[in-house]
Motif scaffolding. Structure first.
Motif, PDB file in Angstrom:
ATOM      1  N   ILE A  21      -1.243  -8.192   6.452  1.00 52.02           N
ATOM      2  CA  ILE A  21      -2.442  -8.064   5.627  1.00 52.02           C
ATOM      3  C   ILE A  21      -2.124  -7.360   4.305  1.00 52.02           C
ATOM      4  O   ILE A  21      -1.431  -6.343   4.279  1.00 52.02           O
ATOM      5  CB  ILE A  21      -3.540  -7.316   6.397  1.00 52.02           C
ATOM      6  N   ASP A  22      -2.636  -7.943   3.219  1.00 53.26           N
ATOM      7  CA  ASP A  22      -2.461  -7.461   1.851  1.00 53.26           C
ATOM      8  C   ASP A  22      -1.023  -7.564   1.352  1.00 53.26           C
ATOM      9  O   ASP A  22      -0.696  -7.016   0.294  1.00 53.26           O
ATOM     10  CB  ASP A  22      -2.975  -6.025   1.696  1.00 53.26           C
ATOM     11  N   ILE A  23      -0.180  -8.277   2.080  1.00 49.46           N
ATOM     12  CA  ILE A  23       1.158  -8.594   1.598  1.00 49.46           C
ATOM     13  C   ILE A  23       1.102  -9.966   0.925  1.00 49.46           C
ATOM     14  O   ILE A  23       0.408 -10.874   1.383  1.00 49.46           O
ATOM     15  CB  ILE A  23       2.173  -8.620   2.762  1.00 49.46           C
TER      16      ILE A  23
ATOM     17  N   GLY B  80      -0.120 -15.164  -3.292  1.00 44.95           N
ATOM     18  CA  GLY B  80      -1.299 -14.329  -3.120  1.00 44.95           C
ATOM     19  C   GLY B  80      -1.273 -13.601  -1.795  1.00 44.95           C
ATOM     20  O   GLY B  80      -0.357 -13.778  -0.989  1.00 44.95           O
ATOM     21  N   PRO B  81      -2.291 -12.790  -1.528  1.00 46.84           N
ATOM     22  CA  PRO B  81      -2.277 -11.932  -0.343  1.00 46.84           C
ATOM     23  C   PRO B  81      -2.902 -12.579   0.897  1.00 46.84           C
ATOM     24  O   PRO B  81      -3.849 -13.353   0.810  1.00 46.84           O
ATOM     25  CB  PRO B  81      -3.127 -10.740  -0.786  1.00 46.84           C
TER      26      PRO B  81
ATOM     27  N   GLN C 264       3.836 -14.369  -9.171  1.00 47.64           N
ATOM     28  CA  GLN C 264       2.456 -14.583  -9.594  1.00 47.64           C
ATOM     29  C   GLN C 264       1.493 -14.098  -8.517  1.00 47.64           C
ATOM     30  O   GLN C 264       1.593 -14.483  -7.359  1.00 47.64           O
ATOM     31  CB  GLN C 264       2.218 -16.071  -9.870  1.00 47.64           C
ATOM     32  N   ILE C 265       0.549 -13.252  -8.883  1.00 43.18           N
ATOM     33  CA  ILE C 265      -0.435 -12.722  -7.944  1.00 43.18           C
ATOM     34  C   ILE C 265      -1.815 -12.904  -8.545  1.00 43.18           C
ATOM     35  O   ILE C 265      -2.097 -12.419  -9.634  1.00 43.18           O
ATOM     36  CB  ILE C 265      -0.188 -11.228  -7.653  1.00 43.18           C
ATOM     37  N   SER C 266      -2.699 -13.622  -7.834  1.00 47.14           N
ATOM     38  CA  SER C 266      -4.043 -13.834  -8.360  1.00 47.14           C
ATOM     39  C   SER C 266      -5.003 -14.058  -7.204  1.00 47.14           C
ATOM     40  O   SER C 266      -4.774 -14.916  -6.364  1.00 47.14           O
ATOM     41  CB  SER C 266      -4.070 -15.055  -9.290  1.00 47.14           C
TER      42      SER C 266
END
Length: 277
Positions: free
Chosen positions: A182-184, A211-212, A34-36
């Motif tokens: 970062i951004d992982i 999430g990132p 899940q990515i949000s």
């Protein structure tokens, strides 16, 4: 690099890891996909760890932490096993910097789905025999920002019982270059005090969100991963091996902050693990 850092670690490109342990009879959960990009102050996108998944690693090793301070007040948070009887959590769970009160009793219950005071925890429970929060306590006079408060917000609990032999325990991962994070996407999982779903308050249950990481410094992280009260001390885990790369510390409007796993934390963790072998 000190000899302490070298003890019982696995070195990979870009990071250093301690060794974890997963019992042969425990399945490994699929990575949370899940990515949000929301914080808890926007939409709440956390998902409940189901009864079928709570018996899988890493959720078996993530525990409800109940801390009674010297003044009798109680704090409820989260911790995760990093050794057979060693728990990593947030420093402010173990020491109240405002009132200068330390933890007197600490109860740890891994992988629970119900109130541990009313039911028998499936993986057992244990009380602390020793606690460590000195790095957090000593950093308090130097605070000047939200990130400062998170920079050393970590502590260690030594349990009386070897619960990790049943539940397994997590690796610690120290990124040599913190900007590699970062951004992982990472997973943050633990025990919020209350999550209201379908008109009911869910307590003593694990909730997770992925999430990132948006900012990363050697000592602190900030991210768009949902969390709120009770999730202090939550592991911030990698999606590949469920290694702990950070510890959730606090929330401010629009941002959540955590303590980055540093070489100092790995050194101290290895010291406690060796002392309790």
């Amino acid at each position: 690099m000190s000899n302490d850092i070298q003890d019982n670690i696995v070195t990979e490109k870009g990071y250093i890891e301690t060794e974890g342990y997963i019992p042969e009879n425990i399945e490994i959960a699929d990575s949370n996909s899940q990515i949000s990009p929301f914080t808890i102050f926007g939409d709440d996108d956390r998902t409940f760890i189901s009864s079928s998944n709570i018996s899988k690693f890493p959720y078996t090793a993530i525990g409800y932490l109940e801390v009674t301070l010297e003044d009798g007040s109680v704090r409820r948070g989260t911790g995760m096993l990093i050794g057979k009887n060693i728990v990593l959590t947030a420093g402010h769970m173990l020491y109240d910097g405002e009132h200068k009160k330390k933890a007197e009793y600490v109860l740890f219950c891994p992988g629970i789905v119900e109130n541990p005071h009313k039911t028998t925890p499936p993986n057992g429970h244990s009380w602390a025999s020793e606690i460590y929060y000195e790095d957090y306590m000593n950093s308090i006079p130097k605070w000047q920002s939200d990130s400062d408060q998170s920079s050393n917000d970590w502590g260690i609990v030594v349990l009386r019982d070897n619960l990790g032999e049943k539940t397994g325990w997590a690796k610690l991962r120290y990124y040599i270059n913190s900007t590699d994070m970062i951004d992982i996407n990472f997973e943050l999982c633990g025990y919020p005090k209350y999550v209201k779903r379908n008109g009911n308050h869910e307590q003593f249950r694990q909730w997770t969100h992925t999430g990132p990481i948006k900012f990363a410094q050697p000592r602190w992280l900030s991210y768009w991963i949902d969390a709120d009260g009770g999730q202090s001390g939550c592991p911030i885990m990698t999606l590949d091996t469920h290694a702990i790369a950070g510890i959730h510390s606090q929330s401010t409007e629009g941002w959540n902050y955590g303590c980055n796993i540093s070489s100092d934390i790995i050194t101290m963790a290895n010291l406690f693990i060796r002392q309790n072998e």
